[in-house]
Design an enzyme around this catalytic site. Structure first.
Site, PDB file in Angstrom:
ATOM      1  N   ASP A 199       0.818  -1.224   0.000  1.00  0.00           N
ATOM      2  CA  ASP A 199       0.000   0.000   0.000  1.00  0.00           C
ATOM      3  C   ASP A 199       0.846   1.266   0.000  1.00  0.00           C
ATOM      4  OD1 ASP A 199      -2.419  -1.612   0.343  1.00  0.00           O
ATOM      5  OD2 ASP A 199      -1.741  -1.886   2.402  1.00  0.00           O
ATOM      6  N   HIS A 228      -4.241  -1.562  -6.188  1.00  0.00           N
ATOM      7  CA  HIS A 228      -3.576  -0.332  -6.621  1.00  0.00           C
ATOM      8  C   HIS A 228      -4.632   0.718  -6.955  1.00  0.00           C
ATOM      9  CE1 HIS A 228       0.296  -2.673  -7.879  1.00  0.00           C
ATOM     10  NE2 HIS A 228       0.062  -2.674  -6.590  1.00  0.00           N
ATOM     11  N   THR A 285      -9.509  -5.182   0.957  1.00  0.00           N
ATOM     12  CA  THR A 285     -10.359  -5.677   2.040  1.00  0.00           C
ATOM     13  C   THR A 285     -11.197  -4.601   2.711  1.00  0.00           C
ATOM     14  OG1 THR A 285      -8.627  -5.324   3.697  1.00  0.00           O
ATOM     15  CG2 THR A 285      -8.640  -7.456   2.545  1.00  0.00           C
TER      16      THR A 285
END
Length: 463
Positions: free
Chosen positions: A45, A73, A333
């Protein structure tokens, strides 16, 4: 975890010089690399997609080498529209680039086609611009089912990994145990049916009645998917080598990050592939000798999703504030990310492993409101021993005392800065201190989510 606010000596934390980048006989490969690699150097991330999206304008091909839909992304186009990509390379927004999904990727076809559908809805041309390796392994819904069942078992023992439950680990497990299915298997229906039936039988044997997977339904669904994917499938190894020989420029987009690497990360709290430089070579079939530039992407602070050691983790209100400002929730998620200070020990370790030549420091603007910023510059054991690198033993890593340097904040909005000189002196000093500690030049600095929210740092005069 115990921490102490101790100032380190420059001598103790001096870093080796960055390795030099190879120059061709005719032109500088530093200024115009034919093959450039973008890798994550923390726990994922970091903002790799944004840099790839920017650099893709200069490249003919953008390729993914490993991972699966667990990689998220997020990029923005010139109008500010948001795109969340999981399998399709971030270069897809450059209409002149061909995007390649390499053999090291585990591919969930329904997910891929859903992603393609969303891109087309926004007017992005995909057909004829996306190629898929015939050697890539397939990830089925049964792998997702197994992933969830395994996590449930581990949770019962208090040892859950915190996976995305996208089936990544089980898919790579099938690959390693040699009972997985590859894209090329889609086009032999008898072979495909036999292999998938056997794979489902293994799952049923392992989990019994808990394993609820409709193998016949998937066999039927994949007959249609096989024909849909056929136009995209090529021998990507041959394609990439022909492109290399013809002088085309190739940008390689890493997924996940080095501290989640199966070999070099905080095992077992890692992903199931190699997001480090070795996974690039095996995931695309391009030799390391062809890489001209290796860019390590790092946040100006750190984040982590899921369980596992995290030495510079921040707790309480400060973590909540930074999470809110940085929108630190997983693309895949939606889970809130854990927040921490910049960890120089981990960053230097990742740069060594990958042979990083330049750093892209992202999300510097998230730190705008802080009076002081801490940088973790060393690890000390309970016995008082300074560690040179990230230890393999998790118990040791979980109990290190972090040695911090405290730097002044700039307390100013830097989101409009587009040139190095427009950054406050304290922000420049923070970036420079990170560069000095790792011994590798920072080339790009992210100051906001937009495509153009990027500052290029001038190169230091050569001594």
């Amino acid at each position: 975890m115990a921490t102490s606010l101790m100032k380190s000596s420059l001598a103790l934390h001096a870093a080796p010089r960055p390795r030099s980048v190879r120059l061709s006989a005719t032109s500088s490969r530093v200024d115009s690399p034919q093959v450039s690699v973008v890798l994550g150097t923390q726990w994922g991330d970091e903002g790799k997609g944004k840099l790839v999206d920017n650099l893709a304008q200069q490249f003919d091909i953008v390729a993914r080498a490993q991972g699966g839909a667990n990689a998220g992304h997020t990029i923005y186009d010139e109008t500010g529209r948001k795109f969340a990509l999981h399998l399709v390379p971030s270069g897809i927004l450059n209409p002149k680039a061909t995007c390649v999904i390499g053999n090291g990727v585990v591919l969930h076809l329904p997910g891929l086609f859903e992603e393609i559908r969303r891109l087309k809805e926004k007017g992005v041309q995909v057909d004829g611009r996306l190629l898929v390796s015939d050697r890539a392994h397939l990830l089925f819904d049964l792998h997702k089912e197994i992933d969830g069942l395994r996590e449930a078992e581990l949770a019962g023992d208090g040892k859950q990994i915190g996976t995305t439950k996208r089936g990544i680990g089980p898919a790579y497990s099938s690959k390693a145990t040699r009972n997985g299915l590859r894209v090329c298997d889609l086009f032999d229906r008898a072979t495909f049916k036999t292999k998938l039936t056997n794979l489902a039988a293994d799952g049923a044997k392992r989990f019994g009645e808990k394993f609820a997977y409709d193998v016949e339904g998937d066999i039927a669904a994949y007959e249609k998917l096989a024909e849909e994917i056929r136009p995209f499938v090529v021998d990507t190894v041959e394609y990439l080598h022909e492109a290399l020989q013809s002088g085309k420029r190739i940008l390689i987009e890493g997924a996940n990050a080095t501290m989640l690497d199966l070999d070099f990360g905080t095992y077992p709290y890692v992903t199931s592939s190699n997001p480090s430089i070795g996974g690039i070579a095996t995931g695309l079939g391009l030799p390391p000798s062809s890489y001209d530039d290796i860019v390590g992407v790092a946040k100006a602070y750190t984040t982590r999703v899921g369980a596992g050691p995290y030495p510079t983790e921040i707790h309480g209100k400060l973590a909540e504030d930074l999470r809110a400002v940085g929108h630190e929730y997983g693309t895949t998620t939606g889970r809130p990310r854990r927040i921490g200070w910049m960890d120089i020990v981990a960053l230097r370790y990742a740069c060594k492993i990958n042979g990083v030549t330049h750093i892209n420091l992202t999300k510097l603007d998230v730190l705008d409101n802080l009076e002081e910023i801490q940088v973790g510059v060393g690890y000390k054991t309970k016995e008082g021993k300074m560690l040179k690198s990230v230890p393999a033993d998790l118990h040791t890593l979980e109990n290190v005392e972090v040695v911090y340097e405290t730097l002044p904040g700039w307390q100013a909005d830097i989101s409009a800065a587009r040139q190095w000189a427009q950054l406050p002196a304290a922000a420049q000093a923070y970036v420079q201190r990170i560069e000095d500690l790792i011994g590798i030049p920072v080339k790009w600095i992210g100051v906001g989510p937009g495509r153009d929210a990027l500052v290029v740092k001038p190169e230091a005069p050569k001594k």
